[in-house]
Design a protein around this motif. Structure first.
Motif: not given
Length: 80
Positions: A8-10, A16-22, A29-34, A42-45
Motif C-alpha cells: 500500500e505504501l509503495v 521522496e515522501e517515504l524518505q521524508k517519513a522515514e 517527529e510527526e509525518h503526514s503519511l498514513e 512495525e510502522q517504521f519497518t
C-alpha cells in the motif's frame, strides 16, 4: 511486518515522501503519511521496506511485486 501494508505504501506514496517519513520517524517527529501497523516499530519497518522497494524498482527497472518478493527473500535470509 505485513506485506499488504508495504504494498500500500509503495503504491500510494513517492520515494521522496517515504524518505521524508522515514527521516521524521527516526527523529521521533510527526509525518503526514498514513502507515498501517500495530505500533511505531512495525510502522517504521513498513516505511523502511517501502523505501527499499521503491529504490529497487528504480535501480533495476522492475515492478513492485518483483521488488517486494526480493525484499521478503532478503529478510528471510537475514533471519535464518
Amino acid at each position: 511486518m505485513k506485506i499488504p501494508a508495504i504494498k500500500e505504501l509503495v503504491e500510494k506514496y513517492s520515494l521522496e515522501e517515504l524518505q521524508k517519513a522515514e527521516n521524521a520517524m527516526e527523529e521521533g517527529e510527526e509525518h503526514s503519511l498514513e502507515v498501517k501497523g500495530e505500533d511505531e516499530g512495525e510502522q517504521f519497518t513498513h516505511v523502511i521496506a517501502a523505501v527499499w522497494v521503491k529504490e529497487k524498482m528504480a535501480k533495476d527497472s522492475i515492478d513492485a511485486r518483483t521488488a517486494i518478493r526480493e525484499y521478503t527473500q532478503k529478510v528471510r535470509k537475514s533471519i535464518s
